[in-house]
Design a protein around this motif. Structure first.
Motif, mmCIF file in Angstrom:
data_model
loop_
_atom_site.group_PDB
_atom_site.id
_atom_site.type_symbol
_atom_site.label_atom_id
_atom_site.label_comp_id
_atom_site.label_asym_id
_atom_site.label_seq_id
_atom_site.Cartn_x
_atom_site.Cartn_y
_atom_site.Cartn_z
ATOM 1 N N HIS A 92 0.861 -1.193 0.000
ATOM 2 C CA HIS A 92 0.000 0.000 0.000
ATOM 3 C C HIS A 92 0.894 1.237 0.000
ATOM 4 O O HIS A 92 1.872 1.294 0.758
ATOM 5 C CB HIS A 92 -0.885 -0.057 1.249
ATOM 6 C CG HIS A 92 -1.887 1.047 1.377
ATOM 7 N ND1 HIS A 92 -2.371 1.780 0.321
ATOM 8 C CD2 HIS A 92 -2.520 1.534 2.480
ATOM 9 C CE1 HIS A 92 -3.257 2.659 0.763
ATOM 10 N NE2 HIS A 92 -3.358 2.541 2.066
ATOM 11 N N GLU A 94 -0.075 4.489 0.712
ATOM 12 C CA GLU A 94 -0.378 5.643 1.558
ATOM 13 C C GLU A 94 0.838 5.923 2.431
ATOM 14 O O GLU A 94 1.481 4.988 2.946
ATOM 15 C CB GLU A 94 -1.633 5.400 2.407
ATOM 16 C CG GLU A 94 -2.088 6.680 3.103
ATOM 17 C CD GLU A 94 -3.519 6.657 3.607
ATOM 18 O OE1 GLU A 94 -4.182 5.608 3.561
ATOM 19 O OE2 GLU A 94 -3.973 7.735 4.074
ATOM 20 N N ASP A 96 1.586 6.651 5.367
ATOM 21 C CA ASP A 96 1.810 6.086 6.708
ATOM 22 C C ASP A 96 2.550 4.761 6.619
ATOM 23 O O ASP A 96 3.100 4.288 7.624
ATOM 24 C CB ASP A 96 0.502 5.956 7.513
ATOM 25 C CG ASP A 96 -0.619 5.245 6.778
ATOM 26 O OD1 ASP A 96 -0.633 5.256 5.536
ATOM 27 O OD2 ASP A 96 -1.502 4.684 7.449
ATOM 28 N N HIS A 97 2.580 4.155 5.436
ATOM 29 C CA HIS A 97 3.310 2.889 5.260
ATOM 30 C C HIS A 97 4.460 2.982 4.257
ATOM 31 O O HIS A 97 5.289 2.092 4.206
ATOM 32 C CB HIS A 97 2.352 1.781 4.798
ATOM 33 C CG HIS A 97 1.124 1.729 5.632
ATOM 34 N ND1 HIS A 97 1.161 1.429 6.972
ATOM 35 C CD2 HIS A 97 -0.165 1.999 5.342
ATOM 36 C CE1 HIS A 97 -0.062 1.507 7.465
ATOM 37 N NE2 HIS A 97 -0.882 1.855 6.506
ATOM 38 N N HIS A 159 -7.172 0.026 0.660
ATOM 39 C CA HIS A 159 -7.969 1.210 0.756
ATOM 40 C C HIS A 159 -7.797 2.140 -0.442
ATOM 41 O O HIS A 159 -8.607 3.049 -0.667
ATOM 42 C CB HIS A 159 -7.540 1.852 2.094
ATOM 43 C CG HIS A 159 -7.623 3.274 2.339
ATOM 44 N ND1 HIS A 159 -6.656 4.012 2.972
ATOM 45 C CD2 HIS A 159 -8.630 4.126 2.063
ATOM 46 C CE1 HIS A 159 -7.042 5.246 3.094
ATOM 47 N NE2 HIS A 159 -8.219 5.348 2.554
ATOM 48 N N ASP A 178 -4.065 -2.369 5.070
ATOM 49 C CA ASP A 178 -5.001 -1.718 5.997
ATOM 50 C C ASP A 178 -6.141 -2.640 6.427
ATOM 51 O O ASP A 178 -6.786 -2.390 7.458
ATOM 52 C CB ASP A 178 -5.616 -0.481 5.334
ATOM 53 C CG ASP A 178 -4.675 0.715 5.325
ATOM 54 O OD1 ASP A 178 -3.688 0.709 6.064
ATOM 55 O OD2 ASP A 178 -4.960 1.665 4.575
ATOM 56 N N TYR A 207 -11.916 2.956 13.034
ATOM 57 C CA TYR A 207 -10.946 2.951 11.929
ATOM 58 C C TYR A 207 -11.643 2.591 10.618
ATOM 59 O O TYR A 207 -11.494 3.278 9.609
ATOM 60 C CB TYR A 207 -9.817 1.948 12.225
ATOM 61 C CG TYR A 207 -8.850 1.816 11.081
ATOM 62 C CD1 TYR A 207 -7.809 2.710 10.911
ATOM 63 C CD2 TYR A 207 -9.006 0.805 10.127
ATOM 64 C CE1 TYR A 207 -6.948 2.618 9.838
ATOM 65 C CE2 TYR A 207 -8.155 0.704 9.050
ATOM 66 C CZ TYR A 207 -7.126 1.607 8.917
ATOM 67 O OH TYR A 207 -6.291 1.511 7.837
ATOM 68 N N THR A 237 -1.470 -3.589 8.814
ATOM 69 C CA THR A 237 -0.552 -2.454 8.950
ATOM 70 C C THR A 237 -0.857 -1.596 10.167
ATOM 71 O O THR A 237 -0.088 -0.683 10.481
ATOM 72 C CB THR A 237 -0.593 -1.575 7.692
ATOM 73 O OG1 THR A 237 -1.957 -1.372 7.314
ATOM 74 C CG2 THR A 237 0.172 -2.195 6.556
ATOM 75 N N HIS A 238 -2.001 -1.826 10.831
ATOM 76 C CA HIS A 238 -2.337 -1.056 12.041
ATOM 77 C C HIS A 238 -2.930 -2.007 13.082
ATOM 78 O O HIS A 238 -3.868 -2.749 12.782
ATOM 79 C CB HIS A 238 -3.398 0.006 11.742
ATOM 80 C CG HIS A 238 -3.007 1.030 10.722
ATOM 81 N ND1 HIS A 238 -2.064 2.005 10.960
ATOM 82 C CD2 HIS A 238 -3.455 1.243 9.456
ATOM 83 C CE1 HIS A 238 -1.950 2.776 9.886
ATOM 84 N NE2 HIS A 238 -2.775 2.335 8.960
#
Ligand code: FEO
Length: 407
Positions: A92, A94, A96-97, A159, A178, A207, A237-238
């Motif tokens: 992914h 995004e 944040d990763h 996502h 995600d 979330y 991932t979270h």
């Protein structure tokens, strides 16, 4: 609830953890970020999870958000020593990763970055990554690491369009991006235990509703595609690594992505001078008396600890009835409430019962406009709503009758 899990088990942050014979956790907790994506409050923090698969070849799966460079590289070195990272799998893009992709490329100059075709323009744009560094994979492709292999399945819109998941059959482990993620930091040992799902449930719903809620159909498609895999561990991932609570986590994602809800009322409101708020509070009291499950959210709140829009969306994904309070503002809907209605539309929320109320001073526009928006979304209107002039009192705005209607 979450605090209990974290306080009992958190010893040190940023410490590498061995998950299985081949898998290590090298993620981080972010306790400083106030708003995820600049929008969503993080009262319990969030984790950015990254994993290493160590075999004859070494694969890193996703990276973490910027700001954690030293800790992240430190953990990787703790696992690998002087061994290089052969592959970086980007499930992914995004940030944040993906933020530390350039750092990994700098530290491991021979690393190959495993992406799919949709990732290519994104990684070029964010990191200027040259094509010769990329190993482009497609649906069902496999990458041999020696005694095990990584297998790739495309999960678009879970996502972003480029999202994919990585399946490690020899460990029965799904690196899910995600999907199955949750807000809230993880404990020092990020693996779950029997009671962990219940502790994270609300943050997982929040979330999902805040971040992925628009994509119920793609989430269903991904669940169907992956349903044949004998998964025994989900590395998202979270949030925690799911082993013990696997069926609860998958069941919740299935339910959320089918927009399945329970009987209950989500009261959301905005208020300029407290009159619409007083009506909302009166309704909550009446629901409480009757034992009707409900949640109440002030969309215009500025108080620390209140979740506002973020919490309201969470509870829209829990309950079948939405009751919205808005004063008439500039002959329209109060702006924070308008934002909420837009958020419902963006998430394709359907199959809800709806009721509107709100104070006005000289023209009762907000309730009419809220009803129009609700009808556009296909909600069932439980009545014409309750616009009331000027100050709230129970004669003008009878919440007893409304509570009976909602029972
Ligand atoms: Fe956690 Fe869509 O990034």
């Amino acid at each position: 609830m979450i605090f209990a899990y974290l306080c009992d088990k958190m010893i040190t942050n940023y410490k590498m953890k061995k998950i299985s014979g081949r898998i290590y956790y090298v993620g981080v907790n972010d306790d400083d970020k106030v708003l995820f994506e600049g929008l969503w409050p993080l009262p319990y923090g969030v984790s950015y999870n990254s994993y290493i698969v160590v075999d004859e070849k070494v694969a890193l799966v996703d990276t973490v958000e910027c700001g954690f460079e030293e800790e992240y590289i430190g953990q990787i070195r703790e696992v690998l020593g002087d061994r290089p990272v052969d592959y970086l799998v980007v499930n992914h893009m995004e940030p944040d990763h993906s933020s530390l992709i350039s750092l990994i490329c700098a530290d491991y100059p021979d690393v190959k970055i495993v992406v799919n075709a949709k990732t290519v323009p994104m990684i070029r744009g964010y990191h200027g990554t040259p094509d010769e560094r990329l190993l482009v994979v497609g649906e069902g492709d496999s990458l041999n690491l020696g005694t095990c292999s990584l297998n790739f399945y495309m999960t678009p819109m879970v996502h972003w369009p480029e999202t994919m998941v990585t399946w490690l059959p020899e460990e029965k482990t799904l690196f899910s991006g995600d999907a199955f993620g949750t807000f809230a930091a993880v404990a020092d040992d990020p693996r779950d235990a029997a009671d962990v799902f219940e502790q994270y449930r609300d943050e997982m719903i929040r979330y999902y509703s805040n971040i992925v809620g628009k994509y119920g159909v793609p989430v269903q498609a991904a669940l169907k595609k992956l349903s044949g895999l004998p998964v025994e561990r989900i590395c998202s991932t979270h949030g925690p690594i799911w082993e013990t609570c696997l069926s609860e986590v998958v069941g919740l994602y299935d339910k959320l992505s089918r927009y399945e809800v329970e009987r209950g009322v989500c009261i959301v409101y905005g208020s300029m001078y407290g009159n619409t708020a007083a009506a909302a509070d009166a309704l909550a009291i009446e629901l409480e008396k009757r034992g009707i499950p409900y949640a109440i959210h002030d969309l215009a709140c500025n108080n620390a600890g209140e979740l506002g829009l973020s919490g309201a969306l969470r509870d829209v994904f829990k309950y079948d009835t939405i009751v919205v309070g808005s004063p008439t503002y500039n002959n329209g809907i109060f702006p924070p409430v308008e934002t909420f209605m837009n958020a419902l539309a963006a998430r394709l929320i359907k199959g809800r019962r709806f009721y509107a109320f709100g104070s006005y001073t000289w023209a009762p526009a907000s309730v009419r406009l809220l009803n129009e928006r609700a009808e556009t979304m296909g909600f069932e209107l439980l009545g014409n709503g309750l616009p009331f002039p000027q100050a709230y009192d129970s004669q003008k705005c009878d919440m007893t009758k409304l509570a009976e209607l909602l029972a």
